[in-house]
Design a protein around this motif. Structure first.
Motif, PDB file in Angstrom:
ATOM      1  N   GLY A  82       0.959  -1.090  -0.053  1.00 16.86           N
ATOM      2  CA  GLY A  82       0.100   0.068   0.095  1.00 16.86           C
ATOM      3  C   GLY A  82       0.618   1.227   0.118  1.00 16.86           C
ATOM      4  O   GLY A  82       0.156   2.322  -0.243  1.00 16.86           O
ATOM      5  N   MET A  83       2.153   1.159   0.238  1.00 17.71           N
ATOM      6  CA  MET A  83       2.821   2.381   0.382  1.00 17.71           C
ATOM      7  C   MET A  83       3.999   2.657  -0.569  1.00 17.71           C
ATOM      8  O   MET A  83       4.564   3.695  -0.848  1.00 17.71           O
ATOM      9  CB  MET A  83       3.535   2.548   1.856  1.00 17.71           C
ATOM     10  N   ALA A  84       4.067   1.380  -1.371  1.00 15.40           N
ATOM     11  CA  ALA A  84       5.342   1.676  -2.324  1.00 15.40           C
ATOM     12  C   ALA A  84       4.959   2.308  -3.630  1.00 15.40           C
ATOM     13  O   ALA A  84       3.882   1.888  -3.801  1.00 15.40           O
ATOM     14  CB  ALA A  84       5.914   0.186  -2.490  1.00 15.40           C
ATOM     15  N   ARG A  85       5.871   3.058  -4.081  1.00 12.08           N
ATOM     16  CA  ARG A  85       5.579   3.746  -5.296  1.00 12.08           C
ATOM     17  C   ARG A  85       5.629   2.880  -6.499  1.00 12.08           C
ATOM     18  O   ARG A  85       6.517   1.887  -6.590  1.00 12.08           O
ATOM     19  CB  ARG A  85       6.243   5.032  -5.519  1.00 12.08           C
ATOM     20  N   SER A  86       5.163   3.197  -7.512  1.00 12.14           N
ATOM     21  CA  SER A  86       5.123   2.226  -8.875  1.00 12.14           C
ATOM     22  C   SER A  86       6.597   2.436  -9.126  1.00 12.14           C
ATOM     23  O   SER A  86       7.238   3.554  -9.186  1.00 12.14           O
ATOM     24  CB  SER A  86       4.301   2.705  -9.985  1.00 12.14           C
ATOM     25  N   SER A  87       7.406   1.377  -9.698  1.00 15.56           N
ATOM     26  CA  SER A  87       8.853   1.070  -9.979  1.00 15.56           C
ATOM     27  C   SER A  87       9.659   1.651  -8.920  1.00 15.56           C
ATOM     28  O   SER A  87      10.893   2.126  -9.116  1.00 15.56           O
ATOM     29  CB  SER A  87       9.040   2.199 -11.324  1.00 15.56           C
ATOM     30  N   GLY A  88       9.231   1.576  -7.678  1.00 14.37           N
ATOM     31  CA  GLY A  88      10.127   1.789  -6.591  1.00 14.37           C
ATOM     32  C   GLY A  88      11.049   0.727  -6.325  1.00 14.37           C
ATOM     33  O   GLY A  88      10.909  -0.567  -6.609  1.00 14.37           O
ATOM     34  N   ILE A  89      12.031   0.887  -5.443  1.00  7.01           N
ATOM     35  CA  ILE A  89      13.188   0.167  -5.049  1.00  7.01           C
ATOM     36  C   ILE A  89      12.794  -0.207  -3.571  1.00  7.01           C
ATOM     37  O   ILE A  89      12.753   0.875  -2.869  1.00  7.01           O
ATOM     38  CB  ILE A  89      14.626   0.566  -5.273  1.00  7.01           C
ATOM     39  N   VAL A  90      12.840  -1.515  -3.066  1.00 11.22           N
ATOM     40  CA  VAL A  90      12.478  -1.925  -1.899  1.00 11.22           C
ATOM     41  C   VAL A  90      13.473  -2.848  -1.568  1.00 11.22           C
ATOM     42  O   VAL A  90      13.973  -3.769  -2.011  1.00 11.22           O
ATOM     43  CB  VAL A  90      11.187  -2.888  -1.705  1.00 11.22           C
TER      44      VAL A  90
END
Length: 281
Positions: free
Chosen positions: A259-267
């Motif tokens: 629910g909190m990660a942006r699209s194309s984000g890096i985790v």
């Protein structure tokens, strides 16, 4: 009277000696004839044995010629299990490759060897079922991912590239990157081991929180593994940790970051118990 007795005493002795001499002569003549008869009998046995062998050989040759030419044993049926990517027509083409013949003349091992060169064939067995049937059992390779080796190729369960994709092949599998064509062709044990671990990670995450949601899985010898999701393009970095631990961290993190990660984000999941999220590069 004395002279008469003396005369009669000497006569039987002479007769006995002459009788023994006659018997010796007869025995010598018989002894000369027996070796000749034995030789003739032995020659007869040998000749009979040779004739028997010759007739048997001719009989076997005639029977073999009849078996290999008789239309009774012409291959009429190929009993093959259902396959998705190996057709019955392809099997018939291999069977008939040696020209028309009977079931006796079909080399089952050679047919199996030629079929095993088919890119989709993992294993194959061929046996004869008389009088006119060939039984073929094929185990097909199962593609589990795609790998980019200058062109896309399917990878099987053991990490073997086995078929170059065409424009008509489905491309709905995850892509494995980070391996060069030269490395895989050399079959270096370290490279093969890294590729199998990458596929193990892929199977693990696809069986859990990322079911059918893996677009790419990248391996780098220094940075480790990166799993890219299909829907949002998230890059899940797990580093060089053990595969089972990487799967566990992804399973634990996905409900929290969905629910909190942006699209194309890096985790970043390299640190135990912590999740670092930043925008994509």
């Amino acid at each position: 009277m004395i002279e008469y007795r003396a005369y009669h005493k000497t006569r039987p002795g002479k007769r006995a000696r002459s009788g023994r001499a006659v018997r010796k002569k007869e025995k010598a003549r018989t002894g000369e004839r027996r070796p000749l008869q034995t030789r003739l009998r032995l020659i007869g046995w040998i000749a009979a044995a040779l004739l028997s062998v010759a007739f048997t050989g001719v009989a076997f040759a005639s029977a073999y010629s009849w078996l290999t030419r008789s239309p009774l044993f012409t291959v009429r049926t190929v009993d093959m299990n259902r396959c998705a990517n190996v057709s019955l027509e392809e099997v018939w083409a291999v069977v008939r490759g040696g020209g028309p013949g009977t079931l006796w003349s079909v080399p089952a091992k050679e047919v199996a060897g030629r079929l095993s060169r088919h890119p989709w064939v993992r294993s194959v067995s061929v046996r004869k079922s008389f009088p006119d049937r060939l039984v073929v059992r094929v185990e097909e390779r199962k593609p589990v991912a795609m790998v980019n080796l200058d062109a896309l190729h399917y990878l099987d369960e053991e990490g073997r590239p086995f078929r170059r994709l065409t424009a008509y092949d489905p491309k709905n599998l995850a892509i494995v990157t980070g391996f060069s064509r030269q490395e895989l062709l050399r079959k270096d044990p370290v490279t093969v081991g890294d590729l199998r671990k990458t596929l193990e990670l892929l199977r693990g995450v696809e069986a859990g929180a990322l079911r059918q949601n893996v677009s790419e899985i990248h391996f780098d010898a220094q940075e480790g593994y990166t799993v890219v999701t299909r829907d949002a393009g998230l890059q899940l970095k797990v580093g060089t940790m053990d595969v089972k631990e990487a799967i566990r961290r992804i399973e634990a993190a996905m409900p929290r970051i969905s629910g909190m990660a942006r699209s194309s984000g890096i985790v970043d999941l390299k640190t135990e118990g912590r999740i670092f999220v930043r925008s994509g590069e």
